[in-house]
Design an enzyme around this catalytic site. Structure first.
Site, PDB file in Angstrom:
ATOM      1  N   GLY A 413      33.864  44.630  46.282  1.00  0.00           N
ATOM      2  CA  GLY A 413      32.990  44.769  47.489  1.00  0.00           C
ATOM      3  C   GLY A 413      33.853  44.207  48.954  1.00  0.00           C
ATOM      4  O   GLY A 413      34.657  43.781  48.907  1.00  0.00           O
ATOM      5  N   GLY A 416      33.251  38.894  52.496  1.00  0.00           N
ATOM      6  CA  GLY A 416      32.054  38.334  52.808  1.00  0.00           C
ATOM      7  C   GLY A 416      30.638  38.283  51.851  1.00  0.00           C
ATOM      8  O   GLY A 416      29.638  37.913  52.067  1.00  0.00           O
ATOM      9  N   LYS A 419      32.655  37.067  46.682  1.00  0.00           N
ATOM     10  CA  LYS A 419      33.486  37.302  45.386  1.00  0.00           C
ATOM     11  C   LYS A 419      34.013  35.961  44.957  1.00  0.00           C
ATOM     12  O   LYS A 419      34.032  35.395  43.958  1.00  0.00           O
ATOM     13  CB  LYS A 419      34.333  38.357  45.602  1.00  0.00           C
ATOM     14  CG  LYS A 419      33.801  39.742  45.727  1.00  0.00           C
ATOM     15  CD  LYS A 419      34.894  40.785  45.856  1.00  0.00           C
ATOM     16  CE  LYS A 419      35.757  40.729  46.992  1.00  0.00           C
ATOM     17  NZ  LYS A 419      35.327  40.681  48.483  1.00  0.00           N
ATOM     18  N   GLU A 542      42.469  38.215  44.190  1.00  0.00           N
ATOM     19  CA  GLU A 542      43.407  39.162  44.777  1.00  0.00           C
ATOM     20  C   GLU A 542      45.020  38.797  44.646  1.00  0.00           C
ATOM     21  O   GLU A 542      45.892  38.593  45.314  1.00  0.00           O
ATOM     22  CB  GLU A 542      43.162  38.767  46.414  1.00  0.00           C
ATOM     23  CG  GLU A 542      42.175  39.607  47.251  1.00  0.00           C
ATOM     24  CD  GLU A 542      42.200  41.182  47.106  1.00  0.00           C
ATOM     25  OE1 GLU A 542      43.345  41.851  47.221  1.00  0.00           O
ATOM     26  OE2 GLU A 542      41.218  41.786  46.784  1.00  0.00           O
TER      27      GLU A 542
END
Length: 618
Positions: A413, A416, A419, A542
């Protein structure tokens, strides 16, 4: 964005300022002394003996003068006087050593307590506090407790005995001279007590300024490359110098107030001495007292003034320490991460095949809190700003999804969307405002935090690396791992080159915050650390963002190898890294807008289709 787990406060110069916090009372200082009661009892005993030896000296001097005036033999009086002087010196020296030792121990105890408390505070506290200021409390503030022992309380106790003894002796010798002396001293005492109240306030403000300076230095040094690249060296230097000037100016305030104490003591001694010499000489001439008595009275006067000076110093030291202790107590009295767990009533457990489940979860960060972004991460900075601004709004809105056991779930997504907040809730850095997060069907608020986190491996986006060696970083989550296991996990994430380029191998230093490694190497080391612990659940935020194509592929293969029979929850902006996930959860503005596989979401969820189109995946 940087994960909340990093615990780093916002580096923004506009961060919420800290309040003045509670002021410490003398009673709060006592527990730090009580731990060393046996040694302090010995010191007090030595003080009593030293006080007795000191008080006996003027009496012997008076006898010596009387004997000399009468023309009699001194006999053993001189040797007795010498013995008292030597005994007083030996006792004082041993007492001084014990005081120094105890003072150092008090500082050690305070630092140990403060660090143990600090590392167990809720993550939200680190979101709003500056690292440098916290470091200053451990270093600078605790040091002031040392002066309480070495220059304050215990000396004052021994001095009080000498003071009282001298006072009684002077009363016996000449009540008139004593009355005049006490009048002069009383004025000095009132003045010092008045000044001491101002010293406590000024000292606390000085320590706060020192904390501001430490925070500014930490802020600039931790981002020194970014500062240099932005040609901001002069501006940062000016900002630090401004904080240094503030600490200096406040130090001058303390110095000015403290400096008044010294002349007050000196003036009191000089005036008292002049009064005693003038009035005492008159009384000797009138025959009211003898010369020997006047000499003894003067010696007792000096003995009384000396502990009075110690008392003034003790008041000064204690008030400075209480100013610093207020900052220490501000941290010590904060609730721990686990303190409120007893107030939580977990919901009933359910049968579930999911490793992790979110049921209508809502969440908003505490006021002023939220994840901090790395200074060179614009996207993270934007997201961190959004989420810190979320104090007045919900970050997650009715989020519900299951992460099947032994499967890979991806969270995707826009920035902000919340996640990283989901991962923070799984790690229980925060508790949901509403709804339930379950671990194997059990409300995680009912699980022991240590046991919960032992089941989870967490790799943050900014891949923090601790100063130290490769080995120390790897063993952080798996302290019992063997050297062979460490080498194997490094090989699995393609870090053998790091091992080979330094003859120290696993003991090769990585530098402050891993600065001797590249960004990709730091990220791979953080992943290796999580893989070595081999938890049943892996959270990857990430985890491949800093890797090139080759290392990304190798890392994906390493993760695939360890992912067998493990649950993975992965956050990724590059959809290419998660298109083969068993399940993808699409988030937007804190809501789940789609759940399914890549092919299903391309058909059913416009936001996901748009993301995939922009990344040339459809």
């Amino acid at each position: 964005m940087s994960s909340p787990r990093s615990g780093r406060p916002s580096r923004s110069p506009f961060a919420r300022p800290q309040d003045d916090g509670p002021r410490a009372s003398f009673r709060q200082l006592l527990p730090y002394l009580a731990e060393h009661r046996p040694v302090l009892a010995v010191v007090i005993g030595l003080s009593i003996l030293a006080a007795g030896a000191s008080l006996a000296q003027p009496a012997l001097v008076s006898q010596v003068i009387t004997v000399v005036q009468s023309g009699e033999s001194l006999g053993m009086l001189v040797w007795a006087l010498i013995g008292l002087v030597v005994a007083s010196a030996v006792l004082s020296g041993f007492q001084h050593y014990l005081l120094q030792r105890t003072g150092t121990s008090v500082v050690y105890s305070a630092r140990r307590q403060l660090v143990r408390r600090m590392l167990r505070l809720p993550i939200s506290e680190f979101d709003t506090r500056r690292t440098g200021d916290l470091v200053s409390r451990v270093g600078s503030d605790t040091t002031l407790l040392y002066a309480v022992i070495t220059q304050g309380l215990i000396d004052a106790i021994g001095g009080a005995l000498v003071f009282v003894g001298a006072l009684i002796a002077m009363l016996i010798i000449d009540p008139v001279l004593l009355g005049l002396t006490v009048l002069v001293i009383a004025v000095a005492v009132v003045t010092v007590v008045t000044l001491s109240m101002r010293i406590r306030v000024a000292s606390r403000k000085q320590q706060e300024k020192v904390g501001d300076l430490a925070a500014s230095v930490e802020r600039s040094l931790s981002a020194v490359r970014t500062v240099r690249a932005a040609n901001a060296t002069e501006r940062e230097t000016a900002a630090i110098e401004k904080d240094a000037e503030g600490a200096w100016q406040q130090g001058l305030v303390v110095a000015r107030i403290s400096a008044l104490v010294v002349p007050v003591s000196g003036i009191a001694l000089q005036v008292a001495l002049l009064v005693v010499l003038g009035v005492g000489g008159f009384r000797v001439a009138s025959g009211a007292i003898t010369v020997a008595s006047l000499v003894a009275f003067i010696l007792f006067l000096f003995m009384m003034i000396m502990p009075l000076g110690q008392a003034f110093g003790a008041i000064n030291s204690v008030n400075q320490a209480l100013g610093a202790l207020g900052r220490i107590q501000e941290i010590v009295t904060l609730p721990l991460e686990t303190d409120r767990d007893a107030e939580i009533t977990p919901v009933a457990a359910i049968e579930s095949d999911a490793a992790i489940s979110f049921e209508n979860v809502e969440f908003s960060y505490p006021e002023g809190a939220g994840p901090a972004a790395a200074p060179d991460d614009p996207e993270g900075a934007e997201l961190a700003a959004e989420e810190r601004a979320a104090a007045d709004r919900v970050v997650l809105r009715g989020v519900s999804f299951d992460a099947p056991r032994g499967k890979r779930t991806a969270l995707v997504g826009p920035s902000g969307a919340g996640k990283s907040t989901i991962l923070a809730l799984i790690e229980r850095f925060y508790d949901p405002t509403a709804g339930v997060v379950r671990f194997g069907g059990v409300d995680i608020r009912g699980l022991d935090r240590v046991e919960l986190r032992s089941q989870i491996g967490y790799v943050e986006q900014d891949a923090p690396v601790l100063a130290g060696t490769l080995r120390e970083n790897l063993l952080l989550g798996a302290p019992d791992a063997t050297e062979e296991q460490c080498i194997e996990v490094l090989r699995s994430v393609n870090l053998t080159e790091v091992l080979d380029r330094n003859p120290l191998g696993l003991d090769a230093p990585v530098g402050e915050s891993g600065i001797m490694l590249s960004g990709g190497e730091r990220q791979r080391l953080a992943i290796a650390r999580a893989l070595l612990a081999a938890p049943p659940i892996l959270l990857l935020d990430e985890s491949t963002s800093s890797l090139d194509g080759l290392n990304e592929q190798m890392l994906r293969e390493a993760i695939d190898a360890v992912a067998v029979d493990r649950t993975l929850i992965v956050i990724a902006h590059r959809l290419s890294t998660v298109v083969d996930s068993d399940q993808i959860v699409v988030l937007d503005h804190g809501r789940v807008v789609g759940v399914g596989t890549h092919s299903e979401l391309v058909q059913s969820t416009p936001l996901y289709k748009d993301l995939a189109k922009h990344q040339l995946l459809v």
